[in-house]
Every structure is written in C-alpha cells, then in structure tokens.
Scaffold this motif. Structure first.
Motif, PDB file in Angstrom:
ATOM      1  N   LEU A  87      -6.969  -0.818   0.967  1.00  0.00           N
ATOM      2  CA  LEU A  87      -6.953   0.648   1.076  1.00  0.00           C
ATOM      3  C   LEU A  87      -8.371   1.179   0.976  1.00  0.00           C
ATOM      4  O   LEU A  87      -8.996   1.102  -0.087  1.00  0.00           O
ATOM      5  CB  LEU A  87      -6.149   1.237  -0.079  1.00  0.00           C
ATOM      6  CG  LEU A  87      -4.715   1.655   0.123  1.00  0.00           C
ATOM      7  CD1 LEU A  87      -4.212   2.360  -1.122  1.00  0.00           C
ATOM      8  CD2 LEU A  87      -4.547   2.539   1.351  1.00  0.00           C
ATOM      9  N   LYS A  88      -8.865   1.720   2.083  1.00  0.00           N
ATOM     10  CA  LYS A  88     -10.248   2.229   2.054  1.00  0.00           C
ATOM     11  C   LYS A  88     -10.327   3.476   1.175  1.00  0.00           C
ATOM     12  O   LYS A  88     -11.191   3.602   0.336  1.00  0.00           O
ATOM     13  CB  LYS A  88     -10.708   2.558   3.476  1.00  0.00           C
ATOM     14  CG  LYS A  88     -11.004   1.288   4.256  1.00  0.00           C
ATOM     15  CD  LYS A  88     -11.905   1.560   5.450  1.00  0.00           C
ATOM     16  CE  LYS A  88     -12.090   0.274   6.237  1.00  0.00           C
ATOM     17  NZ  LYS A  88     -10.921  -0.005   7.125  1.00  0.00           N
ATOM     18  N   ASP A  89      -9.372   4.366   1.374  1.00  0.00           N
ATOM     19  CA  ASP A  89      -9.377   5.606   0.613  1.00  0.00           C
ATOM     20  C   ASP A  89      -8.374   5.500  -0.536  1.00  0.00           C
ATOM     21  O   ASP A  89      -7.184   5.742  -0.370  1.00  0.00           O
ATOM     22  CB  ASP A  89      -9.017   6.762   1.574  1.00  0.00           C
ATOM     23  CG  ASP A  89      -8.988   8.089   0.854  1.00  0.00           C
ATOM     24  OD1 ASP A  89      -9.394   8.133  -0.330  1.00  0.00           O
ATOM     25  OD2 ASP A  89      -8.544   9.077   1.471  1.00  0.00           O
ATOM     26  N   LYS A  90      -8.898   5.148  -1.719  1.00  0.00           N
ATOM     27  CA  LYS A  90      -7.996   4.890  -2.866  1.00  0.00           C
ATOM     28  C   LYS A  90      -7.309   6.173  -3.367  1.00  0.00           C
ATOM     29  O   LYS A  90      -6.310   6.100  -4.078  1.00  0.00           O
ATOM     30  CB  LYS A  90      -8.772   4.260  -4.028  1.00  0.00           C
ATOM     31  CG  LYS A  90      -9.435   2.923  -3.701  1.00  0.00           C
ATOM     32  CD  LYS A  90      -8.483   1.757  -3.923  1.00  0.00           C
ATOM     33  CE  LYS A  90      -9.165   0.408  -3.931  1.00  0.00           C
ATOM     34  NZ  LYS A  90      -9.692  -0.044  -2.638  1.00  0.00           N
ATOM     35  N   THR A  91      -7.848   7.333  -2.989  1.00  0.00           N
ATOM     36  CA  THR A  91      -7.227   8.576  -3.471  1.00  0.00           C
ATOM     37  C   THR A  91      -5.826   8.754  -2.861  1.00  0.00           C
ATOM     38  O   THR A  91      -5.002   9.490  -3.390  1.00  0.00           O
ATOM     39  CB  THR A  91      -8.074   9.823  -3.121  1.00  0.00           C
ATOM     40  OG1 THR A  91      -8.231   9.860  -1.704  1.00  0.00           O
ATOM     41  CG2 THR A  91      -9.432   9.778  -3.803  1.00  0.00           C
ATOM     42  N   ARG A 117       0.831  -1.222   0.000  1.00  0.00           N
ATOM     43  CA  ARG A 117       0.000   0.000   0.000  1.00  0.00           C
ATOM     44  C   ARG A 117       0.865   1.271   0.000  1.00  0.00           C
ATOM     45  O   ARG A 117       1.815   1.359  -0.739  1.00  0.00           O
ATOM     46  CB  ARG A 117      -0.971  -0.021   1.194  1.00  0.00           C
ATOM     47  CG  ARG A 117      -2.081  -1.039   1.002  1.00  0.00           C
ATOM     48  CD  ARG A 117      -2.763  -1.379   2.281  1.00  0.00           C
ATOM     49  NE  ARG A 117      -1.924  -2.292   3.064  1.00  0.00           N
ATOM     50  CZ  ARG A 117      -2.179  -2.695   4.301  1.00  0.00           C
ATOM     51  NH1 ARG A 117      -3.251  -2.241   4.908  1.00  0.00           N
ATOM     52  NH2 ARG A 117      -1.391  -3.531   4.913  1.00  0.00           N
ATOM     53  N   THR A 118       0.535   2.212   0.904  1.00  0.00           N
ATOM     54  CA  THR A 118       1.280   3.476   0.885  1.00  0.00           C
ATOM     55  C   THR A 118       2.390   3.478   1.940  1.00  0.00           C
ATOM     56  O   THR A 118       2.914   4.524   2.305  1.00  0.00           O
ATOM     57  CB  THR A 118       0.332   4.672   1.126  1.00  0.00           C
ATOM     58  OG1 THR A 118      -0.373   4.429   2.337  1.00  0.00           O
ATOM     59  CG2 THR A 118      -0.680   4.815  -0.001  1.00  0.00           C
ATOM     60  N   GLU A 119       2.714   2.278   2.434  1.00  0.00           N
ATOM     61  CA  GLU A 119       3.763   2.209   3.461  1.00  0.00           C
ATOM     62  C   GLU A 119       5.160   2.304   2.838  1.00  0.00           C
ATOM     63  O   GLU A 119       5.372   1.844   1.724  1.00  0.00           O
ATOM     64  CB  GLU A 119       3.646   0.883   4.220  1.00  0.00           C
ATOM     65  CG  GLU A 119       2.351   0.763   5.015  1.00  0.00           C
ATOM     66  CD  GLU A 119       2.105  -0.654   5.510  1.00  0.00           C
ATOM     67  OE1 GLU A 119       3.019  -1.493   5.408  1.00  0.00           O
ATOM     68  OE2 GLU A 119       0.993  -0.905   5.999  1.00  0.00           O
ATOM     69  N   TRP A 120       6.066   2.905   3.572  1.00  0.00           N
ATOM     70  CA  TRP A 120       7.470   2.898   3.155  1.00  0.00           C
ATOM     71  C   TRP A 120       8.327   2.711   4.403  1.00  0.00           C
ATOM     72  O   TRP A 120       8.545   3.640   5.169  1.00  0.00           O
ATOM     73  CB  TRP A 120       7.860   4.178   2.404  1.00  0.00           C
ATOM     74  CG  TRP A 120       9.239   4.056   1.819  1.00  0.00           C
ATOM     75  CD1 TRP A 120      10.401   4.523   2.360  1.00  0.00           C
ATOM     76  CD2 TRP A 120       9.592   3.396   0.602  1.00  0.00           C
ATOM     77  NE1 TRP A 120      11.464   4.189   1.555  1.00  0.00           N
ATOM     78  CE2 TRP A 120      11.002   3.500   0.461  1.00  0.00           C
ATOM     79  CE3 TRP A 120       8.875   2.712  -0.384  1.00  0.00           C
ATOM     80  CZ2 TRP A 120      11.691   2.960  -0.626  1.00  0.00           C
ATOM     81  CZ3 TRP A 120       9.559   2.184  -1.471  1.00  0.00           C
ATOM     82  CH2 TRP A 120      10.946   2.306  -1.577  1.00  0.00           C
ATOM     83  N   HIS A 121       8.765   1.458   4.641  1.00  0.00           N
ATOM     84  CA  HIS A 121       9.535   1.146   5.848  1.00  0.00           C
ATOM     85  C   HIS A 121      11.031   1.229   5.552  1.00  0.00           C
ATOM     86  O   HIS A 121      11.439   1.257   4.394  1.00  0.00           O
ATOM     87  CB  HIS A 121       9.243  -0.292   6.297  1.00  0.00           C
ATOM     88  CG  HIS A 121       7.849  -0.472   6.819  1.00  0.00           C
ATOM     89  ND1 HIS A 121       7.499  -1.513   7.620  1.00  0.00           N
ATOM     90  CD2 HIS A 121       6.724   0.256   6.645  1.00  0.00           C
ATOM     91  CE1 HIS A 121       6.215  -1.433   7.924  1.00  0.00           C
ATOM     92  NE2 HIS A 121       5.729  -0.365   7.334  1.00  0.00           N
ATOM     93  N   ALA A 122      11.807   1.189   6.642  1.00  0.00           N
ATOM     94  CA  ALA A 122      13.268   1.183   6.477  1.00  0.00           C
ATOM     95  C   ALA A 122      13.691  -0.002   5.609  1.00  0.00           C
ATOM     96  O   ALA A 122      14.596   0.112   4.772  1.00  0.00           O
ATOM     97  CB  ALA A 122      13.931   1.097   7.846  1.00  0.00           C
ATOM     98  N   ASP A 123      13.012  -1.137   5.764  1.00  0.00           N
ATOM     99  CA  ASP A 123      13.379  -2.315   4.965  1.00  0.00           C
ATOM    100  C   ASP A 123      12.998  -2.167   3.487  1.00  0.00           C
ATOM    101  O   ASP A 123      13.612  -2.793   2.623  1.00  0.00           O
ATOM    102  CB  ASP A 123      12.740  -3.586   5.547  1.00  0.00           C
ATOM    103  CG  ASP A 123      13.479  -4.074   6.790  1.00  0.00           C
ATOM    104  OD1 ASP A 123      14.623  -3.620   7.022  1.00  0.00           O
ATOM    105  OD2 ASP A 123      12.919  -4.908   7.528  1.00  0.00           O
ATOM    106  N   ASP A 124      11.971  -1.355   3.184  1.00  0.00           N
ATOM    107  CA  ASP A 124      11.682  -1.056   1.773  1.00  0.00           C
ATOM    108  C   ASP A 124      12.894  -0.355   1.164  1.00  0.00           C
ATOM    109  O   ASP A 124      13.282  -0.612   0.023  1.00  0.00           O
ATOM    110  CB  ASP A 124      10.469  -0.122   1.638  1.00  0.00           C
ATOM    111  CG  ASP A 124       9.157  -0.836   1.951  1.00  0.00           C
ATOM    112  OD1 ASP A 124       8.907  -1.895   1.357  1.00  0.00           O
ATOM    113  OD2 ASP A 124       8.399  -0.325   2.791  1.00  0.00           O
ATOM    114  N   GLN A 125      13.488   0.539   1.975  1.00  0.00           N
ATOM    115  CA  GLN A 125      14.649   1.275   1.474  1.00  0.00           C
ATOM    116  C   GLN A 125      15.845   0.339   1.287  1.00  0.00           C
ATOM    117  O   GLN A 125      16.583   0.472   0.303  1.00  0.00           O
ATOM    118  CB  GLN A 125      15.002   2.425   2.442  1.00  0.00           C
ATOM    119  CG  GLN A 125      15.998   3.414   1.879  1.00  0.00           C
ATOM    120  CD  GLN A 125      15.544   4.041   0.550  1.00  0.00           C
ATOM    121  OE1 GLN A 125      14.407   4.503   0.429  1.00  0.00           O
ATOM    122  NE2 GLN A 125      16.415   4.032  -0.465  1.00  0.00           N
TER     123      GLN A 125
END
Ligand SMILES: Nc1nc2c(ncn2[C@@H]2O[C@H](COP(=O)(O)OP(=O)(O)OP(=O)(O)O)[C@@H](O)[C@H]2O)c(=O)[nH]1
Ligand SMILES: [Mg+2]
Length: 259
Positions: A136-140, A105-113
């Motif tokens: 994701l409830k709010d797709k915007t 979704r819209t997450e960006w963790h240290a491990d994503d980096q």
C-alpha cells in the motif's frame, strides 16, 4: 522446556486451535509460514494453491498454538474439488478457539463476503487481518478501511500486517495467544505438523508445477509419491504427476525439460 512432560498441566500455559481463513490468494499460507519460521505450506501467485487444511504447530514457553491453514473460500462451486475445498475450510471455522480472517489491503471482493458469511459459524474469537500492507503506497487509505471493517465486524480485533515482511506479526501472535484457553499442550514441543513427510514432499512438487506453469495448466494436478527412500543420507523420491488431459501431459513434460 521438558518435552516429556509437555502434557502435564502447567499453570498459565495456553493451548488451542487457530484457523487461518479467507478468500483465495490473500496470503494465508504465507502467514502460517512466517509464524512458524519455516516453509510448511505451499504458496503461489495463483488463487487456490492450498487444497487441504494443514496443521502448523508453534510451541513457545507459554503456549502451544495449533494453526490450521485452509483452502481459500470462494463462491464458484462448479467443480467437486471446489466444493470440497470450501467445505474443508468452513468446517475448520466451527472447531477452533480463534479465527484469523485474512483480507488483502483495502480490497473487498464478493469472495471476501462469502468467507465473512462463513464466520457466522465461529464459536471462538475473530481477528480480522488486513494483509499485504507493504504494497500500500498510501497508508492513510488504511484508516477509513479499518473503520469500515470495524462496522462489519463489531466484535472482532482488526490488525494490519505484512505476512511476507513480518510487519506487525508480533502484535498479531500476542493477540492470538491471549485469546486461547489455558490448557495442556497437545503435541510434543518439537512437532510442527501432523502431516507426513510424503504429503509435504508431494505439496512441494505441486508448488513447483504451479509456479512454473503460469496460467497454462489448470489446477487439476495431483501428485502421488511412489517411493521415498533415504540412501546414504540422500533422499530418493519418485513422484507421479497426474493431469486431466493428454495435451496437458505433453505440455508438462515439454516444460519440465526446458526448466
Ligand atoms: N507483497 C506481499 N505479498 C504477499 C504477502 N502475503 C502474501 N503475499 C503473496 O500473495 C500470493 C498469495 O499468497 P498465499 O500465501 O499463497 O495465499 P493463500 O491465501 O494461501 O492462497 P490460497 O491457498 O490459494 O487460498 C503469493 O504470491 C505471496 O507471495 C504480503 O504480506 N505482501
Ligand atoms: Mg494457501
């Protein structure tokens, strides 16, 4: 398709390797299974479910796509098994024609980096997947996030999907295929993996343990298949479960009796 002639060069056919990478638990194995239309790679709610890279082969009229599911890349490398898993995933990135980098979704963790940094070793094209959009409830919220990802990965395609529901996977698969080289097929048309049945069975046993034991048992579970026989079309399988400590052994056998 003629399976005997699959190694002959056929104009317009593509074949190549596609790595599915990302931090633990983002849905890499779920994605592979949906693409293959069958359960090949084990999945669970727990991070670090996949321990070994696993090849899943999808053959169509026009392409043979050699997907490699990989262990989740992460920053903590205290244990040898974690170092091995990271190395195994990072090595795959350097060897493939396309990298599918999976995020949640819209997450960006240290491990994503940490995983994104490993992409610098990629020679193939990169597709950034935003998975689990069904949650994701709010797709915007996706729009500003995609804009952010475009800044982070200026040369990559960005594709929102749901690996569990199959949303937008047609678009993803088409994009993957378009980025593969024209080449002969490498495997017979009906082959779906290069792993043995024994390996796959051991993985299913590990999945059942991981799923049933919640957080109580650490990841140190190893399965060894001792015998694997087909008698009158029934498979007889003997497996040994190795754990790290005696207390875990007792815990596991109590749970197994209850379940
Ligand atoms: N709702 C929803 N859940 C998903 C989706 N994709 C995966 N999941 C769930 O997310 C969890 C992790 O999925 P896995 O496929 O095991 O994740 P992974 O990236 O392979 O994890 P590791 O092997 O540990 O690196 C599981 O509980 C999946 O059912 C999705 O598109 N939507
Ligand atoms: Mg996995």
């Amino acid at each position: 398709m003629d399976s005997e002639n699959n190694n002959e060069y056929v104009k317009g056919r593509r074949c190549g390797y596609v790595a599915i990478i990302g931090r633990p638990n983002v849905g890499k194995s779920t994605l592979l299974n949906y693409i293959l239309g069958q359960k090949l790679s084990i999945t669970s709610k727990k991070p670090q479910t996949t321990r070994h890279s696993l090849l899943g082969i999808k053959t169509t009229e026009t392409a043979q796509l050699l997907y490699v599911d990989t262990p989740g890349i992460h920053g903590a490398e205290k244990k040898a098994i974690n170092r091995y898993m990271n190395r195994s995933a990072k090595k795959v990135i350097r060897d493939v024609d396309v990298v599918v980098f999976v995020t949640d979704r819209t997450e960006w963790h240290a491990d994503d980096q940490v995983a994104a940094d490993a992409l610098k070793g990629a020679i193939g094209s990169v597709i950034v997947v935003v998975n689990k959009v069904d949650l994701l409830k709010d797709k915007t919220r996706l729009l500003p996030h995609i804009a952010l990802l475009e800044e982070k990965f200026p040369d990559a395609h960005i594709v929102p999907i749901s690996a569990e529901k199959g949303d937008n996977l047609d678009a993803l698969e088409k994009l993957v295929e378009e980025n593969l080289p024209y080449d002969n097929f490498l495997f017979p048309n009906d082959q779906i993996t290069d792993r043995s049945e024994r390996f796959l069975v051991a993985e299913v046993v590990r999945e059942k343990i991981m799923r049933q034991l919640g957080d109580e048992l650490p990841y140190a579970v190893t399965i060894q298949i001792e015998s694997f026989k087909s008698i009158k079309s029934i498979l007889h399988i003997d497996a040994v479960v190795f754990v790290e400590r005696d207390s875990q052994k007792q815990f596991l056998s109590e749970k197994a009796v209850r379940n």
